[in-house]
Design an enzyme around this catalytic site. Structure first.
Site, PDB file in Angstrom:
ATOM      1  N   HIS A 188      19.820 -37.065-133.772  1.00  0.00           N
ATOM      2  CA  HIS A 188      19.486 -37.950-134.888  1.00  0.00           C
ATOM      3  C   HIS A 188      20.062 -39.344-134.635  1.00  0.00           C
ATOM      4  O   HIS A 188      20.901 -39.526-133.741  1.00  0.00           O
ATOM      5  CB  HIS A 188      20.008 -37.388-136.225  1.00  0.00           C
TER       6      HIS A 188
HETATM    7  P1  TYD Z   1      24.292 -31.353-138.597  1.00  0.00           P
HETATM    8  O1  TYD Z   1      23.795 -32.655-139.123  1.00  0.00           O
HETATM    9  O2  TYD Z   1      23.285 -30.334-138.198  1.00  0.00           O
HETATM   10  O3  TYD Z   1      25.282 -31.597-137.387  1.00  0.00           O
HETATM   11  P2  TYD Z   1      24.957 -32.292-135.953  1.00  0.00           P
HETATM   12  O4  TYD Z   1      24.258 -33.575-136.235  1.00  0.00           O
HETATM   13  O5  TYD Z   1      26.301 -32.504-135.338  1.00  0.00           O
HETATM   14  O6  TYD Z   1      24.131 -31.372-135.146  1.00  0.00           O
HETATM   15  O7  TYD Z   1      25.281 -30.736-139.686  1.00  0.00           O
HETATM   16  C1  TYD Z   1      25.550 -29.376-139.769  1.00  0.00           C
HETATM   17  C2  TYD Z   1      25.709 -28.992-141.243  1.00  0.00           C
HETATM   18  O8  TYD Z   1      26.849 -29.612-141.812  1.00  0.00           O
HETATM   19  C3  TYD Z   1      24.525 -29.395-142.083  1.00  0.00           C
HETATM   20  O9  TYD Z   1      24.257 -28.339-142.985  1.00  0.00           O
HETATM   21  C4  TYD Z   1      25.006 -30.601-142.856  1.00  0.00           C
HETATM   22  C5  TYD Z   1      26.494 -30.361-142.958  1.00  0.00           C
HETATM   23  N1  TYD Z   1      27.303 -31.586-142.980  1.00  0.00           N
HETATM   24  C6  TYD Z   1      27.984 -31.921-144.121  1.00  0.00           C
HETATM   25  O10 TYD Z   1      27.920 -31.254-145.155  1.00  0.00           O
HETATM   26  N2  TYD Z   1      28.759 -33.051-144.109  1.00  0.00           N
HETATM   27  C7  TYD Z   1      28.873 -33.822-143.002  1.00  0.00           C
HETATM   28  O11 TYD Z   1      29.610 -34.829-143.034  1.00  0.00           O
HETATM   29  C8  TYD Z   1      28.151 -33.462-141.818  1.00  0.00           C
HETATM   30  C9  TYD Z   1      28.232 -34.299-140.582  1.00  0.00           C
HETATM   31  C10 TYD Z   1      27.374 -32.329-141.846  1.00  0.00           C
END
Ligand code: TYD
Length: 137
Positions: A49
Site C-alpha cells: 500500500h
Molecule cells: P495491515 O494494514 O494488513 O498491515 P501491513 O500493511 O503491514 O500488511 O494491518 C493488519 C491489521 O492490523 C489490519 O486488520 C489493520 C490493523 N491495524 C490497526 O488496527 N492499526 C494499525 O495501526 C495498523 C498498522 C494496522
C-alpha cells in the site's frame, strides 16, 4: 528516488546500548502512533500500500527484513539490519516488506492515527495518483 535512512545515536556504555527517539528531533514529525510486527512467518510479504498523507519511520529493532520502495517510476530495495537505522517513508510511496528473519521486530513510527481512508491499497490506483500529481506540478 532518494532513500532517506536516519542513523540514530546510541547511548552505549559498558552495560549495553540505549536509543531514545524524540519527535521533531530524531523523528521528523509528531509521533501519533507506534506499532510493530513480529513473529512474521517465513516467506511472508506485507504492506502492499501507499499513504495519501501519512509519513513513517521504520526501524527493524531486532533481526532483519527488506523494504521495497516504489514511487511509481523507480523502485529501491532497502535492507533494514541495524536497530540504530530508521528508514523514512514519505506519503505517496508504495511499500512492501519481506525477507523477515524469524526473530525480526519491525517497529513503525507514524505521523497519524490509523485511518483506512489514508490508504491506497490498489497498485493501479497508486500509479494513477502519482502520475496525476506529477502533471499537476
Ligand atoms: P495491515 O494494514 O494488513 O498491515 P501491513 O500493511 O503491514 O500488511 O494491518 C493488519 C491489521 O492490523 C489490519 O486488520 C489493520 C490493523 N491495524 C490497526 O488496527 N492499526 C494499525 O495501526 C495498523 C498498522 C494496522
Amino acid at each position: 528516488m532518494q532513500v532517506v535512512k536516519y542513523v540514530f545515536q546510541p547511548h552505549g556504555d559498558e552495560r549495553g546500548q540505549l536509543i531514545a527517539l524524540e519527535e521533531y528531533k530524531d523523528i521528523p514529525f509528531e509521533i501519533k502512533r507506534v506499532y510493530y510486527m513480529y513473529d512474521t512467518l517465513e516467506g511472508v510479504r506485507r504492506g502492499f500500500h501507499a499513504h495519501k498523507s501519512l509519513k513513517q519511520i521504520l526501524v527493524c529493532i531486532h533481526g532483519t527484513c527488506k523494504v521495497l520502495l516504489d514511487n511509481g517510476k523507480e523502485k529501491k530495495i532497502v535492507p533494514l539490519e541495524k536497530p540504530y537505522e530508521g528508514l523514512y517513508i514519505a506519503n505517496n510511496i508504495w511499500r512492501e516488506m519481506y525477507d523477515f528473519s524469524s526473530d525480526a521486530v519491525l517497529m513503525v513510527f507514524a505521523s497519524d492515527y490509523y485511518r483506512e481512508e489514508d490508504y491506497i491499497r490498489d497498485y493501479q490506483e497508486f500509479l494513477d495518483m502519482v502520475n496525476k500529481e506529477g502533471k499537476d506540478l
